[in-house]
Design an enzyme around this catalytic site. Structure first.
Site, PDB file in Angstrom:
ATOM      1  N   HIS A 100       3.662   6.789   4.003  1.00  0.00           N
ATOM      2  CA  HIS A 100       5.105   6.190   3.592  1.00  0.00           C
ATOM      3  C   HIS A 100       4.669   4.668   2.661  1.00  0.00           C
ATOM      4  O   HIS A 100       3.802   5.253   1.788  1.00  0.00           O
ATOM      5  CB  HIS A 100       4.833   4.992   5.019  1.00  0.00           C
ATOM      6  CG  HIS A 100       3.642   4.493   5.515  1.00  0.00           C
ATOM      7  ND1 HIS A 100       3.669   4.920   6.639  1.00  0.00           N
ATOM      8  CD2 HIS A 100       4.098   2.856   5.392  1.00  0.00           C
ATOM      9  CE1 HIS A 100       2.063   3.619   6.958  1.00  0.00           C
ATOM     10  NE2 HIS A 100       2.137   3.285   6.343  1.00  0.00           N
ATOM     11  N   HIS A 153       0.954  -1.119   0.160  1.00  0.00           N
ATOM     12  CA  HIS A 153       0.027   0.424   0.126  1.00  0.00           C
ATOM     13  C   HIS A 153       1.119   1.359  -0.142  1.00  0.00           C
ATOM     14  O   HIS A 153       2.230   1.052   0.440  1.00  0.00           O
ATOM     15  CB  HIS A 153      -1.561   0.148   1.117  1.00  0.00           C
ATOM     16  CG  HIS A 153      -0.149   0.079   2.499  1.00  0.00           C
ATOM     17  ND1 HIS A 153       0.589  -0.759   3.722  1.00  0.00           N
ATOM     18  CD2 HIS A 153       0.233   1.028   3.353  1.00  0.00           C
ATOM     19  CE1 HIS A 153       0.784  -1.044   4.321  1.00  0.00           C
ATOM     20  NE2 HIS A 153       0.301   0.461   4.785  1.00  0.00           N
ATOM     21  N   GLU A 187       7.655   0.874   4.791  1.00  0.00           N
ATOM     22  CA  GLU A 187       7.487  -0.416   5.807  1.00  0.00           C
ATOM     23  C   GLU A 187       7.388  -1.572   5.724  1.00  0.00           C
ATOM     24  O   GLU A 187       7.430  -1.731   4.483  1.00  0.00           O
ATOM     25  CB  GLU A 187       5.648   0.268   6.095  1.00  0.00           C
ATOM     26  CG  GLU A 187       5.192  -1.071   7.364  1.00  0.00           C
ATOM     27  CD  GLU A 187       3.509  -1.057   7.604  1.00  0.00           C
ATOM     28  OE1 GLU A 187       2.698  -0.394   6.725  1.00  0.00           O
ATOM     29  OE2 GLU A 187       2.918  -1.783   8.273  1.00  0.00           O
TER      30      GLU A 187
END
Lengths: 134, 134
Positions: free
Chosen positions: B79, B7, B130
């Protein structure tokens, strides 16, 4: 309207170092660098399993990403690009909803040789959005 | 090592307005909002054809995204999340290459109930990364 995420674009201060980070540290597949003088960038494509990351270095004197790099000297995420089927229909729907299309409002031929438009970050939650006709 | 882009996370100052932008202006499928107290966020998932955008609103007093919103009051991209097969192997390889893992270096259970780690933006071209075990 929007379909796939075509790419995430990251502006980088050092293309060789950024390529090594993605290839050698994160273990991703990367392309050779390609300079696109008409777009004022040299780009390395990071080929993920479902989309791409584009590492962009300013090229030439009037690069459209130079100001971003001046403001973010370590680099950072510059824009996201979503695919649409019909860019003219998408533009007309966006303008009717009050969203601002950058430039003169006419699609240009983008780095993938397809028509693209950029949308104003203030209308999209502080995010520069590119639309590309897929 | 990295596989799919899981994502792109966008921090937003107004989740209802951001959801309408993605649903009504960009014509994307969006989820209902979900509050995740353990993560200090309320999230709406934007379901693209190949990945997700996550619209994140700070929740509670110690939200990890509040400082970003204070610095970027219009919102912005926070992010990117890449999938890895084995997060411990990924972490050990990253640390061996000199990359900094945030926090105590141990994976936490993320918003999708899978182990995640965050990597230092200074080691990844100004981009908070991440990693999620897929």
């Amino acid at each position: 309207m929007i379909g796939k995420l075509n790419h995430v674009a990251i502006v980088v201060p050092d293309l060789d170092a950024a390529t090594k980070t993605y290839r050698d540290v994160l273990g991703a597949k990367v392309s050779e660098p390609q300079t696109l003088p008409a777009h004022g960038v040299t780009v390395v494509f990071v080929l993920l399993d479902n989309t791409k990351v584009e590492l962009l270095l300013p090229y030439g004197e009037n690069s459209p990403i130079q100001a971003f790099l001046d403001k973010n000297p370590s680099g950072g995420i510059h824009h996201v690009c979503y695919e649409v089927k019909d860019i003219i229909a998408a533009r007309d729907k966006l303008k009717a909803s009050g969203a601002r299309v950058l430039g003169n409002g006419e699609p240009k031929i983008g780095a993938h040789d397809k028509p693209v438009l950029f949308l104003h970050p203030k209308d999209f939650i502080g995010t520069l959005v590119e639309l590309e006709q897929a």
